[in-house]
Motif scaffolding. Sequence first.
Motif, mmCIF file in Angstrom:
data_model
loop_
_atom_site.group_PDB
_atom_site.id
_atom_site.type_symbol
_atom_site.label_atom_id
_atom_site.label_comp_id
_atom_site.label_asym_id
_atom_site.label_seq_id
_atom_site.Cartn_x
_atom_site.Cartn_y
_atom_site.Cartn_z
ATOM 1 N N ASN A 253 0.872 -1.201 -0.108
ATOM 2 C CA ASN A 253 0.004 0.122 0.015
ATOM 3 C C ASN A 253 0.994 1.274 -0.022
ATOM 4 O O ASN A 253 1.493 1.697 0.914
ATOM 5 C CB ASN A 253 -0.927 0.031 1.048
ATOM 6 N N ILE A 254 1.070 1.759 -1.347
ATOM 7 C CA ILE A 254 2.037 3.130 -1.185
ATOM 8 C C ILE A 254 1.787 4.151 -0.439
ATOM 9 O O ILE A 254 2.312 4.833 -0.232
ATOM 10 C CB ILE A 254 1.884 3.389 -2.721
ATOM 11 N N ALA A 255 0.572 4.162 -0.174
ATOM 12 C CA ALA A 255 -0.129 5.470 0.677
ATOM 13 C C ALA A 255 0.539 5.403 1.956
ATOM 14 O O ALA A 255 0.980 6.233 2.918
ATOM 15 C CB ALA A 255 -1.590 5.262 0.641
ATOM 16 N N SER A 256 0.679 4.053 2.377
ATOM 17 C CA SER A 256 1.087 3.635 3.761
ATOM 18 C C SER A 256 2.614 3.656 4.160
ATOM 19 O O SER A 256 3.114 4.101 5.026
ATOM 20 C CB SER A 256 0.493 2.450 4.581
ATOM 21 N N THR A 257 3.462 3.441 2.702
ATOM 22 C CA THR A 257 4.853 3.403 2.768
ATOM 23 C C THR A 257 5.561 4.853 2.281
ATOM 24 O O THR A 257 6.760 5.107 2.447
ATOM 25 C CB THR A 257 5.263 2.340 2.136
ATOM 26 N N LEU A 258 4.810 5.852 1.789
ATOM 27 C CA LEU A 258 5.287 6.907 1.234
ATOM 28 C C LEU A 258 4.406 8.149 1.818
ATOM 29 O O LEU A 258 3.221 7.973 1.713
ATOM 30 C CB LEU A 258 5.096 7.017 -0.386
ATOM 31 N N GLN A 259 5.243 8.868 2.284
ATOM 32 C CA GLN A 259 4.359 10.361 2.932
ATOM 33 C C GLN A 259 5.279 11.448 2.449
ATOM 34 O O GLN A 259 6.438 11.537 2.339
ATOM 35 C CB GLN A 259 4.432 10.159 4.482
ATOM 36 N N ILE A 260 4.268 12.540 2.024
ATOM 37 C CA ILE A 260 4.768 13.884 1.622
ATOM 38 C C ILE A 260 4.669 14.914 2.616
ATOM 39 O O ILE A 260 3.102 15.049 2.687
ATOM 40 C CB ILE A 260 4.579 14.245 0.170
ATOM 41 N N PHE A 261 5.297 15.420 3.279
ATOM 42 C CA PHE A 261 5.157 16.334 4.214
ATOM 43 C C PHE A 261 5.370 17.791 3.858
ATOM 44 O O PHE A 261 6.538 18.264 3.603
ATOM 45 C CB PHE A 261 5.679 16.255 5.623
ATOM 46 N N THR A 262 4.348 18.617 3.529
ATOM 47 C CA THR A 262 4.881 20.086 3.133
ATOM 48 C C THR A 262 4.987 21.023 4.102
ATOM 49 O O THR A 262 4.147 20.989 4.987
ATOM 50 C CB THR A 262 3.590 20.522 2.077
ATOM 51 N N LEU A 263 6.124 21.598 4.260
ATOM 52 C CA LEU A 263 6.449 22.607 5.467
ATOM 53 C C LEU A 263 5.846 23.922 5.221
ATOM 54 O O LEU A 263 5.639 24.459 4.139
ATOM 55 C CB LEU A 263 8.024 22.275 5.624
ATOM 56 N N LYS A 264 5.542 24.487 6.195
ATOM 57 C CA LYS A 264 5.042 25.886 6.331
ATOM 58 C C LYS A 264 6.000 26.851 6.715
ATOM 59 O O LYS A 264 5.737 28.115 6.383
ATOM 60 C CB LYS A 264 3.902 25.884 7.164
ATOM 61 N N ASN A 265 6.608 26.489 7.734
ATOM 62 C CA ASN A 265 7.365 27.532 8.356
ATOM 63 C C ASN A 265 9.007 27.413 8.242
ATOM 64 O O ASN A 265 9.806 28.188 8.378
ATOM 65 C CB ASN A 265 7.207 27.680 9.828
ATOM 66 N N SER A 266 9.429 26.076 7.856
ATOM 67 C CA SER A 266 10.840 25.756 7.888
ATOM 68 C C SER A 266 11.321 25.703 6.267
ATOM 69 O O SER A 266 10.332 25.133 5.527
ATOM 70 C CB SER A 266 11.244 24.582 8.928
ATOM 71 N N ASP A 267 12.594 25.671 6.354
ATOM 72 C CA ASP A 267 13.325 25.166 4.884
ATOM 73 C C ASP A 267 13.348 23.561 4.880
ATOM 74 O O ASP A 267 13.956 22.941 5.872
ATOM 75 C CB ASP A 267 14.517 25.865 4.900
ATOM 76 N N ALA A 268 12.737 22.933 3.946
ATOM 77 C CA ALA A 268 12.742 21.429 3.867
ATOM 78 C C ALA A 268 14.369 20.792 3.879
ATOM 79 O O ALA A 268 14.439 19.946 4.309
ATOM 80 C CB ALA A 268 12.041 21.083 2.774
ATOM 81 N N LYS A 269 15.347 21.677 3.194
ATOM 82 C CA LYS A 269 16.436 21.068 2.872
ATOM 83 C C LYS A 269 17.149 20.833 4.311
ATOM 84 O O LYS A 269 17.728 20.018 4.763
ATOM 85 C CB LYS A 269 17.361 21.849 1.941
ATOM 86 N N ALA A 270 16.928 22.237 5.136
ATOM 87 C CA ALA A 270 17.728 21.935 6.506
ATOM 88 C C ALA A 270 17.012 21.193 7.524
ATOM 89 O O ALA A 270 17.846 20.412 8.258
ATOM 90 C CB ALA A 270 17.540 23.490 6.954
ATOM 91 N N VAL A 271 15.878 20.723 7.274
ATOM 92 C CA VAL A 271 15.051 19.915 8.072
ATOM 93 C C VAL A 271 15.412 18.542 7.761
ATOM 94 O O VAL A 271 15.632 17.514 8.698
ATOM 95 C CB VAL A 271 13.526 20.015 7.906
ATOM 96 N N VAL A 272 15.330 18.445 6.555
ATOM 97 C CA VAL A 272 16.071 16.771 6.222
ATOM 98 C C VAL A 272 17.309 16.536 6.658
ATOM 99 O O VAL A 272 17.829 15.341 7.021
ATOM 100 C CB VAL A 272 15.855 16.894 4.560
ATOM 101 N N ALA A 273 18.195 17.459 6.653
ATOM 102 C CA ALA A 273 19.546 17.460 7.029
ATOM 103 C C ALA A 273 19.730 17.163 8.721
ATOM 104 O O ALA A 273 20.182 16.099 9.191
ATOM 105 C CB ALA A 273 20.236 18.618 6.710
ATOM 106 N N THR A 274 18.701 17.607 9.434
ATOM 107 C CA THR A 274 18.690 17.367 10.723
ATOM 108 C C THR A 274 18.186 15.932 11.125
ATOM 109 O O THR A 274 18.640 15.222 11.874
ATOM 110 C CB THR A 274 17.582 18.524 11.393
ATOM 111 N N ILE A 275 17.002 15.626 10.397
ATOM 112 C CA ILE A 275 16.222 14.395 10.664
ATOM 113 C C ILE A 275 17.452 13.175 10.084
ATOM 114 O O ILE A 275 17.402 12.038 10.858
ATOM 115 C CB ILE A 275 15.069 14.144 9.832
ATOM 116 N N ASN A 276 18.164 13.536 9.077
ATOM 117 C CA ASN A 276 19.133 12.443 8.528
ATOM 118 C C ASN A 276 20.142 12.412 9.383
ATOM 119 O O ASN A 276 20.577 10.943 9.569
ATOM 120 C CB ASN A 276 19.376 12.712 7.151
ATOM 121 N N ILE A 311 7.647 6.071 9.887
ATOM 122 C CA ILE A 311 7.004 7.224 9.330
ATOM 123 C C ILE A 311 6.194 8.045 10.440
ATOM 124 O O ILE A 311 6.499 9.106 10.398
ATOM 125 C CB ILE A 311 6.269 6.898 8.117
ATOM 126 N N LYS A 312 5.587 7.404 11.350
ATOM 127 C CA LYS A 312 4.808 8.058 12.318
ATOM 128 C C LYS A 312 5.671 8.640 13.241
ATOM 129 O O LYS A 312 5.519 9.775 13.843
ATOM 130 C CB LYS A 312 4.180 6.884 13.171
#
Length: 622
Positions: A253-276, A311-312
């Motif tokens: 079920n691709i919906a449960s294994t793939l999630q796209i989170f649109t950010l409203k206040n932060s820069d996606a590239k910086a956030v990904v670096a932090t989470i990775n 993902i949760k």
Amino acid sequence: MRFIKAIFLIAVLVLSLSAREQVNVNFANLEIDDFIKLVSKITNKNILINHKVSGTVDFVSTAPIYDDELMGILISVLESKGFTLIEDGSLYEIVRSTDAAQSNAKVVSPESSTSGSLMVTQAIVVKGENVDIVAAKIRYLISKTAKLMTMKESNTMLITDYPKNIETVKQVINDIDTNNAMIVKIIPVKNTEGKKLQAKLSDIAKSIFNEKVDAEIVKIIHDENANTIIVVGNAKNVKKVEALVAKLDVESNIASTLQIFTLKNSDAKAVVATINEIVSKQTYADPAMKPNISASEEINAVIVVGDPQVIKGIKVMLDELDKEKYQVYVQARIINIYKKDAVDLGVKYGFDGAAVSSNGGLYSLAANFGGTSITPAAATLIKIPDNLTNGFALGATIDFLEKNDASKSISNPSILCVNNKESSIYVGQTISIATGSITSATTSISPGLTSSYKREDVGLTLKIKPRVSSSDKVTLEVEAILESLDSKGNAVTGEQPITSKQEVKTQAILRHGENIIIGGLVKNTNINNVSKVPLLGDIPVIGEYLFSSTSTDEEETNLVVVLTPYIVDNSEALSKLQETLGVVATLQQKYNIEVFANLEKKKEAIENADDTSKVNPFEAIE
């Protein structure tokens, strides 16, 4: 009819001759040699005795036995003495048991069953197991004098023993081969990723199959080219793995294994670096559970592919990292205050000369022009916070000094800073500085002198990094650098440029709308003044010495930076702040008009007073 009767009689005769006969045998303390002779006579077999077999034998029988069973009894008796019988053509020969294999024991074909009482030799092919391992396991089943050898090249064992023992060994090997026979099963993977499926199956196999038992080991291999799972093991275990593949190889079920989170206040590239960075330090029992996290800069979104439970957890981190951040709107006033003019102005108007005092990099102006006692009532009516109106006296002081040429405003920039992010303001100019000259051969056209220059930025750099601790308090890290050019130098004479640099670093905790004065950037300048008598002072040589004079005054200039931070916790607050600052600016103008009018009255009172010491410069004059 006669022919048929003849055939019948012949058949009866044959059957009667070949039929087993029963005999009554019962003896005690019988010499073995005599027992051999007895068996030979009863069975009508020729027995060659090459060895003296000593001893006696007892046999107690309560019922008749068949004559061919006597041969088995004889072999048993001989075995107890270390001998056995070997059939050699029409006779039987007594040989040592250990030599039976070399004494032409009868060879039975591998696929045939063995029978009888005499030792035979047979080759047994082992199919599903290592022949040496099997031989070690079944060796206890053969007789003490049996011979057993293995041939690795054909995975075959060669055994010389009694038929009953050989049949027992063959049955055990057959059972081992049935249980341990390894098979290969190739299972196509249709819906899921083969590599991840292999990892899951391998973990399950470790739990349900005992790896310490060779027969239970199951190997699971992923073929990337064909996207298949190859299973090697015994048939029973392979069947279990095959059933697991059927259950696990389902369309994801691709919906449960793939999630796209649109950010409203932060820069996606910086956030990904932090989470990775966080994910890279985590350990996963199954490496396939490690999520794949990337950023889409076009839509400012974080894309996560992985297990739903993982993902949760990532979503919880994203919710915290994407909260609306504090911003700090900083108003700056960069001012040059001329100390001598400020002091003279203070004497003239009866206040403490707007003296600038230092305390660890923080500066204060002495004049308050009555403080907040004359703050316009309008500020109270529109509910402006006190910390925004407390700066009216400071604003009036600065404006008053500038109005009377005791100060000069260099710049009034404003900057919107994100919490914990450094922002900077630069105010200055780029100038050309002579760095040297090159002299070439002179001609009638060119003097032969070429000067070189370089471009330099000279001015004020202001760096601010805010750190909001609450909705009403902010810590400012401030760095102010003043660079100035005192002398441009002279490329012709070789004089080098002279520059100066003044730098102040400080931290301050301020309330929303509170002022801080950054100073310490002091510059002393020598000013040459020339006084001369009109007309006479212009006479060459004589006028310079007799009718003119020169003097040098030292001018001290204080560069002051006034910062006022305003904390913005959301976008709506920024719009509201802009409206409020517009009202505050209007009130400041009204405040200045009122204050300046009172100062003029004080000036007149000072000029008309007989005793100026009785005049209170800070008392409001109606």
